[in-house]
Each structure stands twice: as structure tokens, then as C-alpha cells.
Design a protein around this motif. Structure first.
Motif, mmCIF file in Angstrom:
data_model
loop_
_atom_site.group_PDB
_atom_site.id
_atom_site.type_symbol
_atom_site.label_atom_id
_atom_site.label_comp_id
_atom_site.label_asym_id
_atom_site.label_seq_id
_atom_site.Cartn_x
_atom_site.Cartn_y
_atom_site.Cartn_z
ATOM 1 N N LYS A 197 0.827 -1.255 -0.046
ATOM 2 C CA LYS A 197 -0.048 0.048 0.028
ATOM 3 C C LYS A 197 1.070 1.389 -0.045
ATOM 4 C CE LYS A 197 -4.264 1.870 1.808
ATOM 5 N NZ LYS A 197 -5.412 1.908 2.578
ATOM 6 N N GLU A 256 -3.051 0.757 -4.665
ATOM 7 C CA GLU A 256 -4.295 1.501 -4.130
ATOM 8 C C GLU A 256 -5.450 0.501 -3.682
ATOM 9 O OE1 GLU A 256 -3.454 2.543 -7.087
ATOM 10 O OE2 GLU A 256 -2.370 4.652 -6.852
ATOM 11 N N SER A 257 -5.659 -0.299 -4.784
ATOM 12 C CA SER A 257 -6.720 -1.147 -4.686
ATOM 13 C C SER A 257 -6.530 -2.779 -4.685
ATOM 14 C CB SER A 257 -7.660 -1.207 -5.719
ATOM 15 O OG SER A 257 -8.275 0.469 -5.939
ATOM 16 N N MET A 258 -7.372 -3.227 -3.670
ATOM 17 C CA MET A 258 -7.645 -4.763 -3.578
ATOM 18 C C MET A 258 -8.796 -5.227 -4.554
ATOM 19 S SD MET A 258 -8.191 -7.291 -0.423
ATOM 20 C CE MET A 258 -6.448 -7.448 0.088
ATOM 21 N N MET A 259 -8.168 -5.947 -5.426
ATOM 22 C CA MET A 259 -9.281 -6.483 -6.337
ATOM 23 C C MET A 259 -9.959 -7.675 -5.894
ATOM 24 S SD MET A 259 -9.373 -4.960 -9.346
ATOM 25 C CE MET A 259 -9.076 -3.307 -8.962
ATOM 26 N N TYR A 310 -3.015 1.711 -9.609
ATOM 27 C CA TYR A 310 -3.399 2.661 -10.999
ATOM 28 C C TYR A 310 -2.369 3.554 -11.085
ATOM 29 C CZ TYR A 310 -8.148 1.776 -10.112
ATOM 30 O OH TYR A 310 -9.694 1.152 -9.798
ATOM 31 N N PRO A 347 -9.779 -1.805 3.326
ATOM 32 C CA PRO A 347 -11.256 -1.884 3.933
ATOM 33 C C PRO A 347 -11.949 -2.724 3.085
ATOM 34 C CG PRO A 347 -10.801 0.502 3.855
ATOM 35 C CD PRO A 347 -9.474 -0.211 3.418
ATOM 36 N N ALA A 348 -11.561 -2.895 1.759
ATOM 37 C CA ALA A 348 -12.307 -3.675 0.722
ATOM 38 C C ALA A 348 -12.141 -5.207 1.047
ATOM 39 C CB ALA A 348 -11.984 -3.466 -0.670
ATOM 40 N N THR A 377 -15.154 -7.689 2.454
ATOM 41 C CA THR A 377 -16.010 -8.640 1.913
ATOM 42 C C THR A 377 -15.410 -10.048 1.395
ATOM 43 O OG1 THR A 377 -16.797 -6.493 1.117
ATOM 44 C CG2 THR A 377 -17.848 -8.474 -0.018
ATOM 45 N N TYR A 378 -14.271 -9.631 0.951
ATOM 46 C CA TYR A 378 -13.585 -11.283 0.287
ATOM 47 C C TYR A 378 -13.317 -12.098 1.268
ATOM 48 C CZ TYR A 378 -13.164 -7.380 -3.178
ATOM 49 O OH TYR A 378 -13.405 -6.552 -4.163
ATOM 50 N N LEU A 384 -11.105 4.916 -3.680
ATOM 51 C CA LEU A 384 -9.983 3.763 -4.034
ATOM 52 C C LEU A 384 -9.791 2.721 -2.933
ATOM 53 C CD1 LEU A 384 -7.124 6.435 -5.293
ATOM 54 C CD2 LEU A 384 -8.258 4.549 -6.587
ATOM 55 N N GLU A 385 -9.972 3.066 -1.692
ATOM 56 C CA GLU A 385 -9.816 2.085 -0.610
ATOM 57 C C GLU A 385 -10.740 0.921 -0.727
ATOM 58 O OE1 GLU A 385 -9.835 4.387 2.980
ATOM 59 O OE2 GLU A 385 -7.336 4.284 3.224
ATOM 60 N N GLU A 386 -12.204 1.365 -1.080
ATOM 61 C CA GLU A 386 -12.875 0.319 -1.024
ATOM 62 C C GLU A 386 -13.126 -0.486 -2.202
ATOM 63 O OE1 GLU A 386 -14.797 -0.403 1.321
ATOM 64 O OE2 GLU A 386 -14.888 1.184 2.721
ATOM 65 N N GLY A 387 -12.033 -0.140 -3.166
ATOM 66 C CA GLY A 387 -11.989 -0.889 -4.354
ATOM 67 C C GLY A 387 -13.197 -0.726 -5.438
ATOM 68 N N VAL A 388 -13.637 0.650 -5.319
ATOM 69 C CA VAL A 388 -14.816 0.981 -6.497
ATOM 70 C C VAL A 388 -14.078 1.158 -7.747
ATOM 71 C CG1 VAL A 388 -16.146 2.649 -7.104
ATOM 72 C CG2 VAL A 388 -16.136 1.737 -4.673
ATOM 73 N N THR A 389 -14.656 0.526 -8.763
ATOM 74 C CA THR A 389 -13.995 0.641 -10.115
ATOM 75 C C THR A 389 -15.123 1.465 -11.093
ATOM 76 O OG1 THR A 389 -14.744 -1.500 -10.461
ATOM 77 C CG2 THR A 389 -12.384 -1.170 -10.100
ATOM 78 N N LEU A 399 -16.010 5.328 -9.988
ATOM 79 C CA LEU A 399 -14.725 5.924 -9.721
ATOM 80 C C LEU A 399 -14.237 7.044 -10.477
ATOM 81 C CD1 LEU A 399 -12.050 5.322 -7.885
ATOM 82 C CD2 LEU A 399 -11.141 4.149 -9.768
ATOM 83 N N ALA A 429 -9.589 6.557 -14.496
ATOM 84 C CA ALA A 429 -8.800 5.229 -14.544
ATOM 85 C C ALA A 429 -9.705 4.303 -15.506
ATOM 86 C CB ALA A 429 -9.079 4.646 -12.982
ATOM 87 N N ASP A 446 -14.370 -2.717 -13.358
ATOM 88 C CA ASP A 446 -13.645 -3.715 -13.841
ATOM 89 C C ASP A 446 -13.753 -5.088 -13.431
ATOM 90 O OD1 ASP A 446 -11.055 -4.999 -13.870
ATOM 91 O OD2 ASP A 446 -10.037 -3.866 -12.559
ATOM 92 N N ILE A 486 -19.163 -6.173 -6.354
ATOM 93 C CA ILE A 486 -18.934 -6.665 -5.101
ATOM 94 C C ILE A 486 -18.216 -5.727 -4.273
ATOM 95 C CG2 ILE A 486 -16.717 -7.660 -5.500
ATOM 96 C CD1 ILE A 486 -17.618 -10.095 -3.801
ATOM 97 N N ALA A 487 -17.663 -4.868 -4.865
ATOM 98 C CA ALA A 487 -16.872 -3.717 -4.220
ATOM 99 C C ALA A 487 -17.963 -2.453 -3.653
ATOM 100 C CB ALA A 487 -15.938 -2.931 -4.963
ATOM 101 N N ILE A 491 -21.873 -3.990 -1.230
ATOM 102 C CA ILE A 491 -21.966 -4.188 0.119
ATOM 103 C C ILE A 491 -21.519 -3.206 1.103
ATOM 104 C CG2 ILE A 491 -21.571 -5.839 1.909
ATOM 105 C CD1 ILE A 491 -21.321 -8.031 -0.091
ATOM 106 N N ARG A 492 -20.238 -3.025 1.158
ATOM 107 C CA ARG A 492 -19.732 -1.972 2.144
ATOM 108 C C ARG A 492 -19.871 -0.565 1.614
ATOM 109 N NH1 ARG A 492 -15.744 -2.440 5.763
ATOM 110 N NH2 ARG A 492 -14.953 -0.807 5.093
#
Lengths: 175, 391
Positions: A47, A52-55, A77, A106-107, A110-111, B230-235, B239, B246, B333, B356-357, B360-361
Motif C-alpha cells: 500500500k 491502491e486497490s485490492m481486487m 492505478y 477496507p475492501a 467482503t472477500y 480507491l480504498e473500497e476498491g470501487v471501479t 470511480l 482510470a 473492472d 462486489i465492491a 455491500i460495504r
């Protein structure tokens, strides 16, 4: 097709994390293998290095090795590079534990819920693991639903009460 | 003027019995029967008209796609995995096929690449039209919603000619596409449709996107900032509405996208209005891409890789290894992680849906403080596809 950018990223990260193994897979794909107890250190490092992002977090069951492989997939990114972070943990339900990375990404929450429900991997520190997504009752006898030793045939037979019909014409039910 | 609280306090001090000052909260089950939620459910804790807490429950669709995929030969999985997203089923087909192509080490023929790109863009346009329909209905602008449904129908007809099916196409396969394009007549029809829709975008602007109601309803609700997203993985468009430029098509180019010229629309506000407008601009860019593709024309050559496996598909084997492929869908994405152990079935398939990003959250956090009437609008502005979440 030059892979300089990817090699520089891998080298930079390996310098700071000597416990990891890393390689460039192809353009825009890099891979690391790390021990399970260092996962929090390593993801913090990633990080800080602009991932930045967790897929997603993928769990892959390898019953022959007695292990479950967790693949943390990160996307940057800034560099446009996808990083696979692979770690292996024991397969026993009591020992399949790994620290949660929810506070770093934080993402991940869910996973982690996903991996817990389908593979019974416990992520220590995530208090939302027990919230189920499959509404139907879990069949404990058949095993953990997405693991390789899950007995789909017996599950389907019990679930849909097909036992008698199965015995009559077994050949027509191929699963 | 004496406020109500002061009156109540005074009455209390004088020894009068009154209802407690704190208002009671109540639970509201929002969906899955509600039209806005689309087989998705929210449990809302309400204080009068305001949401205090939201819990998302997407678990109505679990059909175990990922587990079933481990029991089926490589090729037949296409017919299963495309059901993950109904408005644009071509995307799961494409990512799965691209991952298998990578494992096989295949270079897909140029004609197949052109067809795949066209199909993906057509899917994006029809998915955006589907979203426009949903948003227009939630806002009460029924005219624009019905137009969007009708224009999407033209794309469905084109898909039917191309693939033989309207909704679930089962068209993109590992190594190329299942069959060739029907001929020049189809290309002409696609061109006409694109031109027609391009004209009609002005009508959408007049009725829906430049409408006073739209602005008043969407402005300033469901706001998220860049860091949070970005932290929550929104695409995807969600985003881009927060100011991040992006796009997988630019960052990790695939198929013919490096040769195409298009822009990535970005807005900064991060509210529902910004998300809606980003989708509107995307629609225009997609039509522009389709125009370029039609101008380029399909290259001649084979439309799929010829290999020995085609004669015996159930015995078709893929070398051991793992691969990840992702594309930019209308929702964000979309990725597939495929693991093979060298057998005739996948060892593990995990689809990474964009929803999924934010399904839920993010939705649980965005809804806090929103009014009940805004809940459907925020939901639709995020463009959730519930089967993505609960595969």
C-alpha cells in the motif's frame, strides 16, 4: 515488449521485504510468494508503494499438499500493474488461520467473508465472518462447500430428497 | 419562538408524563420485492424518514457458479458463467476466454479480436441503455426510460442475428468466437443503429440529463470521495465520478483498444449526479468507438484458432497454471482468475465482479443519513448487478 517497469517494482519491493519471493510474470503482471504470518507487513508495504486497490482474495484448495493457497490480488492505478500475492496455509479447519487485512484495505472485508464461507479460512480480527450469504442451511456432512473434498453427489441427493430415484436410475444422474 | 424541545422540557419539569424524547427507530425491509433493488435486499434501520443504519443482503442468487465451473469441461463453462451479469453477459464470456487464451498461449486471430471488441462495445452500449431505463423510471421520467428500452431492443435484435440468442449469447469462446458475422447486411444495420442512437442522444439530454428534476433529485446524495473510493476498491464509472482517470481499456489495453481513439470522461463531485453524467458521456464515447470499428471493418482471416481440441471438446485440456484477465465493463473492472491443473476442467474459477465492491460495504456507508425516497436513486446510481456479488 520490455519488462523494465515491472522488474523495477519487484526489485524495490523485494529490497524492503527479504522474506518474499518475487518475479515478473508478463507485461503488467507481477507475483510474490510470502509466508502467511507476514501478510500484514507485506500488504502494508504494497500500500505504501502505490498499490491502491485490492481486487479480490481468491482461495484455491490443494488437498494433495494439505494446503489452501490464498491469492491476494492488488491493482496499482499509478503503475497499471496487477500483483498476485500468494501465501499458503494448512488445510485443517482449526489451523486454517491468517490475520485479517481489513484495516489496511477496507475492501478486504467482503472477500474475507467470501473465503471464510466457502473455504472455512478464518481471518483473525474480522468480526463479520459469521454473516452468511448462502441462505439455505449449510450441509455439514457433505463438507465445506467450495473445497475439493465436498461431496456434491451426496449433497444433492440429501438436499433434494432424490435418494430413491437415484437408486432406480443411477445412470441418468451424472454430476 | 419557543422550540418544541423547550416546551417538552418545561412540561417534563412540571411533572407531566410524555413520550420519551428519543424517537424510536424501526426496521424496514427494502427488497428483494421492491422494484429498485433487483433481487437484492437491504435491511434499513430508520429514524422517521432518515436511514440510520443499512445492512446489505445479496444472498438471494447463490447458484454456486464457481463451484459448478469445476465440474464442467472448459468450453461448456461459457454457457454457465455468462449468467453472472444479465445486462451484459458478453463480459464474463470474454474475461474467461481471455484467461484461457493466456493459459493456452494462443494469439487470437485479428478477425476474432475485431468481433470481440465490437461485441464488448455493443454490450456496453446496451447495458448503459438498460441503466438509463432504470434511472429514468426511478426519477419518474418514464418517456426517456421507454426510449432507452426501445433502443436497447435494436441491439438485442443485432445480437440475435449475430449469435442466435437475444439475452444470453454464448458467443465468445476460448480461441476466438463461435461463428462468423452474418455478412455485410449486419454491418450496415449496426452502422444505421449507431447513427440513429447518436441522433437520439440529444433527446435523452433534453428529457432526462438536462432536466431540472434530475438535477434536484441527484445532486449531493450518495457522495463519496476519491480516497474512500480507491480504498473500497470501487471501479469503473463510479470511480471516474470521483475524479480518478482510470479505465482498464487505457491502463491495461486488450483486444483492439490500443488502436482506437477515445476519451475517458471524468467528473469530480462523486455524487449520484456525477455518476449519472459520467455514464451519459461514456455512452457517447462507446458509440464513437463503434463508429471507428465499423470504419476499420472486420479484417479477413479465420475467426477462431484451429486446434485439435475442437474435434473432442470434452477432452480439451489446458496446461497447468493460473491467469487473470480483466476488461472494462459498463459497471467497472470485471476480472476472472482461472487456475488449471492440466486437466479437462478448470481447477478453480473466481470471477471478480465490479459490484462486489460497491454492493455491500460502500452502499452500507453511503445510505447512512439518506432519506428513504433517495435510497432507490442511490442504489441505481451505483449500477449494481447483484449476481456479481453472490455468484
Amino acid at each position: 515488449m520490455s519488462l523494465e517497469k515491472e522488474q523495477v517494482i519487484v526489485d524495490t519491493i523485494l529490497q524492503k521485504a527479504p522474506y518474499a519471493e518475487g518475479k515478473v510474470r508478463r507485461q503488467r503482471r507481477i507475483e510474490f510468494k510470502i509466508p502467511a504470518d507476514r501478510i500484514r507487513d507485506f500488504l502494508t508495504l504494497l500500500k505504501e508503494n502505490n498499490f491502491e486497490s485490492m481486487m479480490q482474495i481468491t482461495a484455491v484448495d490443494w488437498p494433495k499438499d494439505g494446503e489452501i493457497e490464498l491469492v491476494y490480488q492488488m491493482w496499482s492505478y499509478t503503475y497499471a500493474v496487477h500483483a498476485f500475492v500468494k501465501t499458503r496455509i494448512p488445510r485443517d479447519v482449526d489451523k486454517a488461520k491468517v490475520p485479517s487485512v481489513r484495516d489496511i484495505y477496507p475492501a478486504a472485508e467482503t472477500y474475507e467473508r467470501d473465503a471464510h464461507e466457502f473455504y472455512k479460512v478464518t481471518f483473525e480480527g474480522n468480526d463479520k465472518l459469521e454473516m452468511p450469504w448462502i441462505l439455505e442451511d449449510e450441509d455439514r456432512e457433505a463438507g465445506v462447500s467450495h473445497r475439493k473434498d465436498f461431496d456434491m453427489l451426496s449433497y444433492v441427493k440429501r438436499k433434494y430428497k432424490l435418494l430413491d430415484r437415484f437408486e432406480e436410475d443411477k445412470e441418468n444422474y451424472v454430476i | 419562538m419557543v422550540s418544541q424541545q423547550e416546551l417538552i422540557r418545561e412540561a417534563r419539569e412540571n411533572g407531566m408524563e410524555l413520550l420519551p424524547l428519543e424517537k424510536d427507530t424501526y426496521e424496514l425491509f427494502f427488497g428483494p420485492q421492491h422494484m429498485a433493488t433487483e433481487n437484492y435486499s437491504l435491511i434499513l434501520k430508520m429514524d422517521g424518514n432518515r436511514v440510520v443504519k443499512a445492512i446489505a443482503n445479496p444472498g438471494f442468487l447463490h447458484r454456486g457458479f464457481e463451484k459448478l465451473a469445476e465440474y464442467r469441461p472448459w468450453y461448456t463453462n461459457i454457457a454457465l458463467l455468462l449468467r453472472i451479469c444479465v445486462p451484459e453477459p458478453d463480459v464474463p464470456e470474454a474475461i474467461y476466454s481471455m484467461a484461457v487464451d493466456e493459459l493456452m498461449g494462443w494469439e487470437v486471430p485479428e478477425r476474432a479480436q475485431w468481433i470481440r471488441t465490437t461485441v464488448l462495445e455493443m454490450a456496453r452500449v446496451s447495458a448503459y441503455l438498460f441503466w438509463t431505463m432504470g434511472m429514468a423510471f426511478k426519477l419518474g421520467v418514464y418517456t426517456a426510460g421507454q426510449w432507452a428500452a426501445a433502443y436497447r431492443e435494436r441491439f438485442m435484435a443485432l445480437f440475435e442475428q449475430l449469435t442466435g440468442a437475444r439475452v444470453y449469447h454464448i458467443y465468445t469462446i476460448p480461441g476466438g468466437v463461435r461463428r462468423d458475422i452474418p455478412g455485410d447486411k449486419w454491418l450496415r444495420q449496426l452502422k444505421d443503429t449507431v447513427e440513429y442512437l447518436k441522433d437520439k442522444l440529444k433527446d435523452f439530454d433534453n428529457v432526462l440529463f438536462e432536466n431540472y428534476i434530475t438535477f434536484k433529485r441527484l445532486e449531493g446524495i450518495g457522495v463519496m470521495d476519491k480516497k474512500f473510493a480507491l480504498e473500497e476498491g470501487v471501479t469503473g464509472p463510479n470511480l471516474r465520478a470521483t475524479g480518478v482517470r482510470a479505465d482498464v481499456r487505457k491502463l491495461d489495453p486488450y483486444l483492439l483498444y490500443p488502436e482506437l481513439d477515445f476519451e475517458v470522461p471524468v467528473l469530480r463531485e462523486g455524487d449520484a449526479l456525477a455518476r449519472a453524467l459520467v455514464r451519459r458521456f461514456e455512452l457517447e464515447q462507446d458509440l464513437y468507438i463503434l463508429e471507428q470499428l465499423l470504419e476499420m471493418g472486420p479484417p479477413s482471416g479465420p475467426y477462431k484458432v484451429e486446434h485439435a481440441g475442437f474435434k473432442a471438446l470434452p477432452r480439451f485440456k489446458v496446461p497447468a497454471g493460473d491467469a487473470y484477465a480483466h476488461v472494462e465493463s459498463s459497471k467497472g473492472d470485471f476480472g476472472a482468475y482461472v487456475v488449471s491443473d492440466g486437466g479437462n476442467k478448470p481447477y478453480r474459477v473466481q470471477i471478480r465482479g465490479p459490484s462486489i465492491a460497491h454492493g455491500i460495504r460502500v452502499i452500507e456507508q453511503l445510505l447512512v443519513g439518506a432519506r428513504l425516497a433517495d435510497v432507490p436513486v442511490i442504489l441505481v446510481s451505483l449500477d449494481n448487478c447483484p449476481p456479481d456479488i453472490d455468484r
